[in-house]
Scaffold this motif. Structure first.
Motif: not given
Lengths: 268, 222
Positions: B112-118, B126-132, B183-187
């Motif tokens: 829910l918070l990730a949706f809010g951030v977007v 981005g960087g789905a693997g590292l993010l998850v 931060r790394a995952a989102l570039g």
């Protein structure tokens, strides 16, 4: 009853004299540094204060481990743990303050998000949590067990904090003294070494007092129950004239209750 | 132990499903925190995008504190903790079960918070693997440390204020490492995000192991 004795008085006077000598050597006898100028004088306080902070939390960890170990379990270790933690917290605050003064003069900022600084701040917050936890638990056994668990985590943070300058890329100065060829010489070296002696004496004086204070608090808690039980017994019985002054000496409130109880018996 | 863990996790999630405190109170609170962060940065969008990972994890930390407090407030009511102690369930199983229940709630909250951030900060995920991976491992660490400290504070008189004081500095490394991994995952940084994931995994492993070993002694003392 007091937490002082001839030993602590001698220790206190020695500590005071050693700090005075440290101030004299540090402020007048030791020359300014070629590179850092007058800023070198912070070295006669800050590293020793930080070392005493580690020593305090080290004592806390030692006391906690010895309390957790069933064969060595004793209230003495718990007293040592709380004495070490409380004195360590005081020195940790002093470390942050003296470090900030250094930071403002050397780096131009009071604070920077450096690994060493951040870990020291976390350590200080953990020590405040440790002390708050101890105040929140009444049962001595539970208090010792719970605080020992937190103390072990503080010890882990101390290790991380100490090696932060070696393990992470950090702005903080690397070790000056404890290496094969120290990067400090002459009066500067002597004064810096003396600062460890002076603040070590202050640390020892504070730990001994805090340890004894904890023992006195425990005694007060245990004897307080006995006094309360005695007072309750006195309330339920007619108090003889001979016994009344003794009860009154122990607790004013209980003497009043005993008198009320006696008055009720007389009314009947 | 695993059976006991499943029982406790199921019980906690059922209680939460019926009471809906996480849905009705914790989740709206987390979104309000995100909104307040937005107000604090005052429409400085580039700065908000840069700071989004840190703000996300701060919101998770605040909400996690509430979730942990909730997890133990249901045990302290009506002497439920005594029933748990007398139930002959493995303490390690109770610990793992409570960690799973708190982590499950946090994962939903994080989505829910990730949706809010977007939506609010206009970040691009981005960087789905590292993010998850970093989110799941961090959540395990937050839940494990939270449940361990929650057990420590459950019977204490000032537990509402003591738990944040004890837990926040403990979770500081998770907030730091998870923020850097994000931060790394989102570039947003050139750092190696997988290195931060290793730190997060160490933290989670230490608290899961330490909590499973010490949980029995802690709830005996509360």
């Amino acid at each position: 009853m007091s937490s002082s004795s001839s030993l602590t008085r001698a220790l206190g006077i020695s500590a005071l004299a050693a700090v005075a000598v440290n101030a004299w050597w540090g402020l007048s006898l030791s020359p300014p540094d070629k590179v850092q100028g007058q800023l070198v004088r912070i070295l006669y306080v800050h590293p020793a204060v930080a070392t005493m902070c580690y020593a305090g939390f080290g004592l806390c960890a030692l006391g906690s481990i010895c309390w957790l170990w069933p064969r060595t379990r004793s209230p003495r270790w718990d007293r040592l743990a709380v004495a070490g933690a409380e004195v360590g917290a005081v020195f940790c605050a002093a470390t942050l303050i003296t470090g900030s003064i250094w930071g403002k003069a050397a780096w131009g900022v009071w604070w920077t998000w450096d690994a060493r600084l951040t870990l020291t701040a976390i350590l200080f917050a953990l020590s405040l949590g440790y002390l708050a936890l101890r105040r929140a638990v009444d049962n001595p056994h539970s208090r010792a067990l719970m605080s020992s668990a937190v103390a072990l985590l503080m010890a882990l943070t101390v290790v991380l904090d100490h090696y932060a300058t070696a393990w992470f890329a950090t702005l903080h100065q690397h070790t000056t003294l404890f290496k094969p060829s120290p990067s400090i010489h002459g009066w500067q070296l002597v004064t810096m070494c003396w600062s460890f002696v002076a603040l070590g004496l202050v640390f020892a004086w504070m730990v001994v007092h805090r340890y004894r204070l904890e023992a006195l608090e425990e005694r007060y808690e245990s004897e307080g129950y006995l006094v309360a039980i005695e007072a309750r017994r006195a309330e339920g019985q007619p108090v003889s004239a001979a016994a009344r002054p003794e009860t009154g000496r122990v607790l004013v409130g209980s003497a009043a209750s005993a008198e009320r109880a006696e008055a009720l018996v007389e009314d009947k | 132990m695993w059976r006991d863990a499943a029982l406790v996790a199921g019980k906690d999630l059922r209680v939460e499903g019926r009471a809906k405190v996480a849905v009705n109170q914790v989740a709206p609170y987390a979104l309000v925190v995100l909104l307040l962060f937005g107000f604090a940065f005052d429409q400085d969008r580039p700065l908000l995008v840069q700071a989004a990972p840190g703000l996300f994890w701060m919101a998770v930390l605040f909400s996690g504190l509430l979730a942990v407090q909730r997890s133990f407030s249901i045990e302290s009511a009506d002497g439920a903790i005594d029933a748990l102690r007398l139930s002959r369930l493995e303490p390690a199983g109770i610990f793992i079960g409570k960690v799973v229940a708190v982590a499950a709630q946090l994962v939903v909250l994080e989505a829910l918070l990730a949706f809010g951030v977007v939506v609010l900060f206009q970040s691009r995920l981005g960087g789905a693997g590292l993010l998850v991976a970093s989110t799941l491992v961090s959540t395990a660490g937050v839940a494990a440390a939270g449940v361990a400290y929650g057990a420590l504070c459950v019977g204490l008189r000032a537990r509402e204020t003591l738990l944040p004081l004890l837990l926040s500095p403990v979770l500081a490394p998770v907030v730091l490492a998870a923020t850097e991994a994000w931060r790394a995952a989102l570039g947003l940084s050139r750092g190696d995000g997988w290195r931060w994931l290793g730190i997060l995994a160490c933290f989670a492993a230490i608290y899961l192991a330490g909590g499973a070993i010490g949980f029995g002694a802690l709830i005996e003392e509360t």
